[in-house]
Scaffold this motif. Structure first.
Motif, PDB file in Angstrom:
ATOM      1  N   ILE A 100       0.867  -1.173   0.000  1.00 11.24           N
ATOM      2  CA  ILE A 100       0.000   0.000   0.000  1.00 11.24           C
ATOM      3  C   ILE A 100       0.907   1.226   0.000  1.00 11.24           C
ATOM      4  O   ILE A 100       1.671   1.443   0.945  1.00 11.24           O
ATOM      5  CB  ILE A 100      -0.919   0.001   1.232  1.00 11.24           C
ATOM      6  N   GLU A 101       0.823   2.005  -1.083  1.00 10.15           N
ATOM      7  CA  GLU A 101       1.700   3.164  -1.242  1.00 10.15           C
ATOM      8  C   GLU A 101       0.920   4.441  -0.944  1.00 10.15           C
ATOM      9  O   GLU A 101      -0.129   4.686  -1.548  1.00 10.15           O
ATOM     10  CB  GLU A 101       2.267   3.218  -2.665  1.00 10.15           C
ATOM     11  N   GLY A 102       1.446   5.255  -0.015  1.00 14.08           N
ATOM     12  CA  GLY A 102       0.804   6.510   0.323  1.00 14.08           C
ATOM     13  C   GLY A 102       1.516   7.689  -0.319  1.00 14.08           C
ATOM     14  O   GLY A 102       2.743   7.680  -0.447  1.00 14.08           O
ATOM     15  N   TYR A 103       0.726   8.712  -0.713  1.00 14.50           N
ATOM     16  CA  TYR A 103       1.292   9.894  -1.380  1.00 14.50           C
ATOM     17  C   TYR A 103       0.620  11.154  -0.823  1.00 14.50           C
ATOM     18  O   TYR A 103      -0.510  11.109  -0.299  1.00 14.50           O
ATOM     19  CB  TYR A 103       1.054   9.837  -2.888  1.00 14.50           C
ATOM     20  N   THR A 104       1.303  12.287  -0.984  1.00 19.36           N
ATOM     21  CA  THR A 104       0.746  13.582  -0.586  1.00 19.36           C
ATOM     22  C   THR A 104       0.930  14.587  -1.703  1.00 19.36           C
ATOM     23  O   THR A 104       1.592  14.310  -2.699  1.00 19.36           O
ATOM     24  CB  THR A 104       1.464  14.128   0.668  1.00 19.36           C
ATOM     25  N   ASP A 105       0.348  15.791  -1.494  1.00 22.76           N
ATOM     26  CA  ASP A 105       0.660  16.873  -2.421  1.00 22.76           C
ATOM     27  C   ASP A 105       1.950  17.544  -1.965  1.00 22.76           C
ATOM     28  O   ASP A 105       2.643  17.034  -1.081  1.00 22.76           O
ATOM     29  CB  ASP A 105      -0.507  17.863  -2.509  1.00 22.76           C
ATOM     30  N   ASN A 106       2.295  18.699  -2.527  1.00 19.77           N
ATOM     31  CA  ASN A 106       3.604  19.308  -2.230  1.00 19.77           C
ATOM     32  C   ASN A 106       3.538  20.416  -1.196  1.00 19.77           C
ATOM     33  O   ASN A 106       4.531  21.145  -0.999  1.00 19.77           O
ATOM     34  CB  ASN A 106       4.222  19.847  -3.521  1.00 19.77           C
ATOM     35  N   ILE A 107       2.403  20.566  -0.534  1.00 24.82           N
ATOM     36  CA  ILE A 107       2.312  21.608   0.489  1.00 24.82           C
ATOM     37  C   ILE A 107       2.906  21.063   1.788  1.00 24.82           C
ATOM     38  O   ILE A 107       2.491  20.019   2.285  1.00 24.82           O
ATOM     39  CB  ILE A 107       0.851  22.034   0.693  1.00 24.82           C
ATOM     40  N   GLY A 108       3.882  21.776   2.329  1.00 21.36           N
ATOM     41  CA  GLY A 108       4.561  21.320   3.542  1.00 21.36           C
ATOM     42  C   GLY A 108       5.966  20.865   3.219  1.00 21.36           C
ATOM     43  O   GLY A 108       6.380  20.769   2.063  1.00 21.36           O
ATOM     44  N   GLN A 133       9.266  18.311   3.098  1.00 18.83           N
ATOM     45  CA  GLN A 133       9.420  16.937   2.626  1.00 18.83           C
ATOM     46  C   GLN A 133       9.308  15.949   3.789  1.00 18.83           C
ATOM     47  O   GLN A 133       8.679  14.878   3.668  1.00 18.83           O
ATOM     48  CB  GLN A 133      10.769  16.781   1.926  1.00 18.83           C
ATOM     49  N   ALA A 134       9.926  16.280   4.879  1.00 15.88           N
ATOM     50  CA  ALA A 134       9.893  15.369   6.034  1.00 15.88           C
ATOM     51  C   ALA A 134       8.468  15.193   6.543  1.00 15.88           C
ATOM     52  O   ALA A 134       8.042  14.065   6.861  1.00 15.88           O
ATOM     53  CB  ALA A 134      10.805  15.916   7.138  1.00 15.88           C
ATOM     54  N   TYR A 135       7.740  16.290   6.615  1.00 19.16           N
ATOM     55  CA  TYR A 135       6.362  16.206   7.111  1.00 19.16           C
ATOM     56  C   TYR A 135       5.509  15.373   6.155  1.00 19.16           C
ATOM     57  O   TYR A 135       4.736  14.510   6.591  1.00 19.16           O
ATOM     58  CB  TYR A 135       5.775  17.613   7.249  1.00 19.16           C
ATOM     59  N   ASN A 136       5.652  15.628   4.838  1.00 17.57           N
ATOM     60  CA  ASN A 136       4.850  14.893   3.858  1.00 17.57           C
ATOM     61  C   ASN A 136       5.235  13.409   3.825  1.00 17.57           C
ATOM     62  O   ASN A 136       4.382  12.547   3.595  1.00 17.57           O
ATOM     63  CB  ASN A 136       5.037  15.504   2.468  1.00 17.57           C
ATOM     64  N   GLN A 137       6.503  13.107   4.086  1.00 20.12           N
ATOM     65  CA  GLN A 137       6.912  11.708   4.129  1.00 20.12           C
ATOM     66  C   GLN A 137       6.184  10.989   5.263  1.00 20.12           C
ATOM     67  O   GLN A 137       5.646   9.891   5.083  1.00 20.12           O
ATOM     68  CB  GLN A 137       8.430  11.620   4.310  1.00 20.12           C
ATOM     69  N   LYS A 138       6.181  11.584   6.440  1.00 19.32           N
ATOM     70  CA  LYS A 138       5.505  10.991   7.598  1.00 19.32           C
ATOM     71  C   LYS A 138       4.009  10.863   7.347  1.00 19.32           C
ATOM     72  O   LYS A 138       3.387   9.838   7.656  1.00 19.32           O
ATOM     73  CB  LYS A 138       5.766  11.864   8.822  1.00 19.32           C
ATOM     74  N   LEU A 139       3.398  11.903   6.756  1.00 16.82           N
ATOM     75  CA  LEU A 139       1.957  11.887   6.484  1.00 16.82           C
ATOM     76  C   LEU A 139       1.604  10.772   5.490  1.00 16.82           C
ATOM     77  O   LEU A 139       0.599  10.075   5.654  1.00 16.82           O
ATOM     78  CB  LEU A 139       1.519  13.250   5.946  1.00 16.82           C
ATOM     79  N   SER A 140       2.425  10.598   4.451  1.00 15.14           N
ATOM     80  CA  SER A 140       2.137   9.555   3.454  1.00 15.14           C
ATOM     81  C   SER A 140       2.209   8.160   4.071  1.00 15.14           C
ATOM     82  O   SER A 140       1.425   7.262   3.731  1.00 15.14           O
ATOM     83  CB  SER A 140       3.095   9.671   2.271  1.00 15.14           C
ATOM     84  N   GLY A 165       5.662  10.394   0.261  1.00 14.45           N
ATOM     85  CA  GLY A 165       5.525  11.829   0.437  1.00 14.45           C
ATOM     86  C   GLY A 165       5.018  12.501  -0.834  1.00 14.45           C
ATOM     87  O   GLY A 165       4.080  12.038  -1.481  1.00 14.45           O
ATOM     88  N   SER A 166       5.684  13.618  -1.156  1.00 10.42           N
ATOM     89  CA  SER A 166       5.286  14.369  -2.358  1.00 10.42           C
ATOM     90  C   SER A 166       6.242  14.121  -3.520  1.00 10.42           C
ATOM     91  O   SER A 166       6.227  14.855  -4.502  1.00 10.42           O
ATOM     92  CB  SER A 166       5.240  15.860  -2.043  1.00 10.42           C
ATOM     93  N   SER A 167       7.070  13.076  -3.412  1.00 11.61           N
ATOM     94  CA  SER A 167       8.154  12.890  -4.390  1.00 11.61           C
ATOM     95  C   SER A 167       7.680  12.343  -5.734  1.00 11.61           C
ATOM     96  O   SER A 167       8.432  12.427  -6.708  1.00 11.61           O
ATOM     97  CB  SER A 167       9.214  11.939  -3.798  1.00 11.61           C
ATOM     98  N   ARG A 168       6.487  11.800  -5.769  1.00 14.08           N
ATOM     99  CA  ARG A 168       6.035  11.189  -7.027  1.00 14.08           C
ATOM    100  C   ARG A 168       4.636  11.686  -7.397  1.00 14.08           C
ATOM    101  O   ARG A 168       3.660  10.946  -7.350  1.00 14.08           O
ATOM    102  CB  ARG A 168       6.017   9.664  -6.921  1.00 14.08           C
ATOM    103  N   PRO A 169       4.499  12.966  -7.740  1.00 14.95           N
ATOM    104  CA  PRO A 169       3.159  13.474  -8.081  1.00 14.95           C
ATOM    105  C   PRO A 169       2.610  12.800  -9.343  1.00 14.95           C
ATOM    106  O   PRO A 169       3.344  12.540 -10.291  1.00 14.95           O
ATOM    107  CB  PRO A 169       3.400  14.965  -8.312  1.00 14.95           C
ATOM    108  N   LYS A 170       1.332  12.531  -9.334  1.00 14.32           N
ATOM    109  CA  LYS A 170       0.672  11.943 -10.506  1.00 14.32           C
ATOM    110  C   LYS A 170       0.340  13.010 -11.518  1.00 14.32           C
ATOM    111  O   LYS A 170       0.451  12.805 -12.732  1.00 14.32           O
ATOM    112  CB  LYS A 170      -0.610  11.225 -10.053  1.00 14.32           C
ATOM    113  N   VAL A 171      -0.108  14.166 -11.041  1.00 17.06           N
ATOM    114  CA  VAL A 171      -0.448  15.302 -11.892  1.00 17.06           C
ATOM    115  C   VAL A 171       0.166  16.555 -11.276  1.00 17.06           C
ATOM    116  O   VAL A 171       0.852  16.499 -10.252  1.00 17.06           O
ATOM    117  CB  VAL A 171      -1.991  15.467 -12.047  1.00 17.06           C
TER     118      VAL A 171
END
Length: 405
Positions: free
Chosen positions: A328-336, A338-345, A372-378
């Motif tokens: 199960i892969e989690g992703y986020t947008d780019n607001i915030g 990198q460390a925070y988005n990694q933990k959130l994902s 995190g936000s490292s692999r945006p789809k769009v």
């Protein structure tokens, strides 16, 4: 249509008249689908096929010099200038794209002057008397002659005999008549003058049976010079059976001519970025099992209750495919950061994992990872784009060693 129910092919070269750019080439030559001779084939005047040679014959009872004059004037009216002008032969060159119409026009023009223009060599018999002898008695004259016949193929035959009559002219005329009659009854002459058998094209595809590498082609199917159905995309399935024309070169196809879709997810293998998707899983255009619904609010890892049904569908697929393990892969947008988005994902991936476990999926079948936000789809430049990037992707894992056994 011709006598066999096939398209008319006047020169018998297996190319119908409406597609024949060389309407004067007769039987006995291997040709391509436009009626041209095959490359490298020798022709009677010594030219090679690279110059696209052809031969035409003039038949008339008029004197030869007059016939050639008529022919030259007919060519000039079509703006065709001979490059080699001899008493018994003219040689010229021109574009084949214009030849068919000019040929028919010249043929008609000469026909009005009792000169036949044809691409098929006429049957020629050259006759000469090589020996004549007279002997006579009262009220009887014997005339003995030898009639020599040379065919257009170079065969030489002699016919000799004697005729008797009271009158000299009757005696010799009768002798000649007898030998001419004997000549036309001779089996060698009969076979030489016999019209060639009608070429057979059993499947009416425009390619003679003797050259047809794919006999019994269905009527109306377009074929190549060998008589085989055309396969435009080269996938091994002829166009008339191909339900997926235009398949890229090298792509494996099924018997319908369609690219393989091994995991049956609706995305062809050559486009599938996520092969091996379990049966029943919803995939995107790249063949990947992605949950596009916004399971999470901004900056949250709690699943919104109205999307439980989406995860219930995932549970259903996993229960229908008990050997499937997923990450199960989690992703986020780019607001915030990198460390925070990694933990959130990572938290979002674990939230989905816990939901699936609660619904009866064993923990050993599940693995989580956050990107995190490292692999945006769009793009992340719009609210809609950022919402799509707050996603969860389900990736099948290789089979467990115990399952492989």
């Amino acid at each position: 249509m011709g006598a066999r129910g096939c398209p008319v092919d006047t020169d018998g070269d297996s190319v119908p008249d409406d597609r024949d750019y060389c309407p004067l080439i007769g039987q006995g030559f291997k040709i391509d689908h436009t009626g041209y001779r095959h490359a490298g084939q020798e022709v009677g005047d010594g030219f090679k096929e690279g110059l696209r040679p052809f031969r035409a014959f003039l038949i008339s009872s008029k004197p030869a010099d007059r016939v050639m004059g008529l022919f030259k004037r007919a060519l000039e009216r079509q703006d065709i200038i001979p490059t080699d002008d001899k008493p018994d032969m003219l040689r010229f060159s021109m574009a084949f794209s214009a030849w068919k119409g000019k040929w028919l026009s010249i043929q008609q023009s000469l026909g009005e002057k009792e000169v036949k223009l044809t691409g098929i060599a006429p049957k020629i018999l050259q006759l000469s008397i090589t020996h004549a002898e007279l002997s006579w008695e009262p009220r009887r004259i014997d005339c003995t002659i030898t009639l020599r016949v040379v065919t257009g193929e170079g065969d030489v035959m002699d016919f000799s005999g004697t005729n008797s009559a009271v009158d000299l002219y009757d005696s010799c005329d009768g002798a000649i008549t007898r030998q001419v009659t004997a000549m036309f009854k001779d089996s060698r002459i009969v076979n030489y003058l016999k019209a060639p058998p009608e070429p057979k094209d059993s499947d009416c595809d425009g390619v003679l049976d003797e050259m047809d590498e794919c006999p019994n082609t269905p009527l109306g199917v377009v074929v190549d010079p060998e008589g085989c159905p055309v396969d435009s995309d080269g996938d091994g399935v002829p166009d008339y059976l191909d339900e997926c024309p235009g398949t890229p070169q090298g792509v494996r196809v099924d018997d319908r001519g369609c690219p393989l879709d091994t995991d049956n997810d609706g995305v062809f293998d050559y486009k599938d970025q996520c092969p091996g998707t379990p049966k029943g899983a919803r995939v995107d255009m790249e063949g990947c099992w992605v949950i596009h619904e916004p399971l999470f609010d901004f900056d949250k890892s709690k699943i919104k209750p109205r999307y439980y049904s989406v995860l219930d569908d995932v549970v259903k697929v996993l229960k229908q495919n008990p050997s499937v393990r997923i990450v199960i892969e989690g992703y986020t947008d780019n607001i915030g950061t990198q460390a925070y988005n990694q933990k959130l994902s990572e938290e979002r991936a674990r939230a989905v994992e816990q939901y699936l476990i609660q619904k009866g999926i064993t923990e050993e079948r599940l693995k989580t990872v956050g990107y995190g936000s490292s692999r945006p789809k769009v793009t992340n430049k719009t609210d809609a784009g950022r919402a799509l990037n707050r996603r969860v992707k389900l990736e099948p894992l290789p089979r467990h060693p115990k399952q492989a056994r």
